[in-house]
Design a protein around this motif. Structure first.
Motif, PDB file in Angstrom:
ATOM      1  N   ASN A  35      -4.690 -22.498  14.021  1.00 49.68           N
ATOM      2  CA  ASN A  35      -5.338 -21.864  12.897  1.00 49.68           C
ATOM      3  C   ASN A  35      -6.858 -22.095  13.059  1.00 49.68           C
ATOM      4  O   ASN A  35      -7.570 -21.136  12.612  1.00 49.68           O
ATOM      5  N   ASP A  36      -7.254 -23.573  13.363  1.00 48.64           N
ATOM      6  CA  ASP A  36      -8.657 -23.888  13.148  1.00 48.64           C
ATOM      7  C   ASP A  36      -9.530 -23.114  14.498  1.00 48.64           C
ATOM      8  O   ASP A  36     -10.711 -22.604  14.032  1.00 48.64           O
ATOM      9  N   GLN A  37      -8.616 -22.888  15.409  1.00 42.35           N
ATOM     10  CA  GLN A  37      -9.346 -22.243  16.547  1.00 42.35           C
ATOM     11  C   GLN A  37      -9.219 -20.931  16.721  1.00 42.35           C
ATOM     12  O   GLN A  37      -9.779 -20.058  17.448  1.00 42.35           O
ATOM     13  N   ARG A  38      -8.445 -20.060  15.974  1.00 42.35           N
ATOM     14  CA  ARG A  38      -8.258 -18.669  15.934  1.00 42.35           C
ATOM     15  C   ARG A  38      -9.427 -17.912  15.589  1.00 42.35           C
ATOM     16  O   ARG A  38      -9.978 -18.256  14.681  1.00 42.35           O
ATOM     17  N   PRO A  39     -10.023 -16.969  16.530  1.00 39.69           N
ATOM     18  CA  PRO A  39     -11.383 -16.499  16.263  1.00 39.69           C
ATOM     19  C   PRO A  39     -11.358 -15.781  14.854  1.00 39.69           C
ATOM     20  O   PRO A  39     -10.329 -14.933  14.677  1.00 39.69           O
ATOM     21  N   ALA A  40     -12.430 -15.945  14.103  1.00 39.23           N
ATOM     22  CA  ALA A  40     -12.718 -15.055  12.869  1.00 39.23           C
ATOM     23  C   ALA A  40     -12.340 -13.601  13.172  1.00 39.23           C
ATOM     24  O   ALA A  40     -11.952 -13.085  12.275  1.00 39.23           O
ATOM     25  N   ASP A  41     -12.847 -12.943  14.162  1.00 38.45           N
ATOM     26  CA  ASP A  41     -12.821 -11.470  14.244  1.00 38.45           C
ATOM     27  C   ASP A  41     -11.454 -10.978  14.794  1.00 38.45           C
ATOM     28  O   ASP A  41     -10.910  -9.896  15.171  1.00 38.45           O
ATOM     29  N   ALA A  42     -10.504 -12.047  15.157  1.00 37.53           N
ATOM     30  CA  ALA A  42      -9.213 -11.596  15.434  1.00 37.53           C
ATOM     31  C   ALA A  42      -8.147 -11.596  14.292  1.00 37.53           C
ATOM     32  O   ALA A  42      -8.526 -12.268  13.597  1.00 37.53           O
ATOM     33  N   PRO A  43      -7.200 -10.609  14.688  1.00 37.52           N
ATOM     34  CA  PRO A  43      -6.093 -10.792  13.465  1.00 37.52           C
ATOM     35  C   PRO A  43      -5.376 -12.048  13.401  1.00 37.52           C
ATOM     36  O   PRO A  43      -5.348 -12.847  14.425  1.00 37.52           O
ATOM     37  N   PRO A  44      -4.667 -12.473  12.531  1.00 37.14           N
ATOM     38  CA  PRO A  44      -3.905 -13.877  12.455  1.00 37.14           C
ATOM     39  C   PRO A  44      -2.978 -13.780  13.656  1.00 37.14           C
ATOM     40  O   PRO A  44      -2.466 -12.905  14.188  1.00 37.14           O
TER      41      PRO A  44
END
Ligand SMILES: *Cc1c(COP(=O)(O)O)cnc(C)c1O
Length: 240
Positions: A112-121
């Motif tokens: 969760n913390d490392q998922r890029p902000a511009d990618a979908p969940p």
């Protein structure tokens, strides 16, 4: 396997899925096919892609990244299906669309913390140790609800459902039992108000049992790409 035989195997598997959907009164097209390309070269992925395959599964990070780097511009949906070490979550969070092998909250929080902000969940399935094998990855059945609640609260993850790799069984009836248990667990999550829609279950040797019990995504390697040789990471994530 060459390009023609991969394309031919894919046709056979698709036909078989269609047949099994009909035999077990499943909605046509309700079982998605993930091609498990672990240990196979990027050229094999490319061949399957050219035959129309889009979902690919990998269980070993380094093996996977080599292929992702080799095939940068294809609209492939990459699924991570192997054991996850907590210090190696970042490339998974950044480069995969799905993770099927989340089995503890520490891993969920890091993804969760490392998922890029511009990618979908990131789409997530909880891996459940349905057969209760000591050596297998996966959360114990009685801990599924707790882990689901943790994942549900993480904004960069989207909980999709459950995954399992049951221990090999002798016949169809016996193969169906753990899959039926996984399906019951998904129903429990649904009943508690969670928006889940995925049962990731069924491999080359137990695909029929999985489809009979409600699989929405089968993970097929051998029947598409042929047998794997050598590398220990070619085996399932556990004792298989
Ligand atoms: C290897 C693997 C598969 C595919 O197995 P086959 O028997 O080759 O179809 C599916 N799921 C997981 C998690 C795997 O590791």
């Amino acid at each position: 396997m060459n390009v023609t035989s991969i394309s031919h195997s894919l046709d056979e598997i698709r036909n078989r899925i269609t047949l099994l959907e009909s035999r077990y009164h499943r909605v046509a097209g309700s079982v998605a096919l993930m091609a498990v390309s672990k240990t196979k070269p990027a050229s094999a992925v490319q061949a399957a892609y050219e035959a129309g395959q889009r979902h690919f599964g990998e269980n070993h990070l380094q093996d996977a990244l080599t292929k992702l780097d080799a095939l940068p511009n294809l609209d492939i949906v990459w699924h991570f299906i192997g054991p996850i070490q907590s210090n190696k979550t970042r490339p998974i969070a950044e480069r995969f669309a799905w993770v099927h092998s989340v089995d503890r909250d520490k891993i969920a929080r890091r993804l969760n913390d490392q998922r890029p902000a511009d990618a979908p969940p990131l789409n997530v399935c909880i891996q459940v140790n349905v057969s209760g094998e000591a050596t297998k990855s996966g959360v114990a059945p009685e801990q599924v609800c707790e882990l689901a609640t943790v994942i549900q609260a993480l904004p960069r993850l989207r909980l999709r459902g459950l995954m399992a790799i049951p221990k090999p069984a002798a016949d169809l009836a016996e193969q169906r039992q753990p899959f039926a248990r996984l399906r019951a667990m998904l129903s429990t999550l649904e009943a508690s108000g969670l928006d889940v829609d995925t049962l990731s279950m069924g491999m080359t040797d137990d695909m029929e049992a999985a489809i009979a019990e409600g699989s929405t995504m089968v993970r097929i390697g051998t029947a598409i790409f042929g047998a794997r040789e050598g590398a220990s990471f070619g085996k399932g994530s556990g004792a298989r």
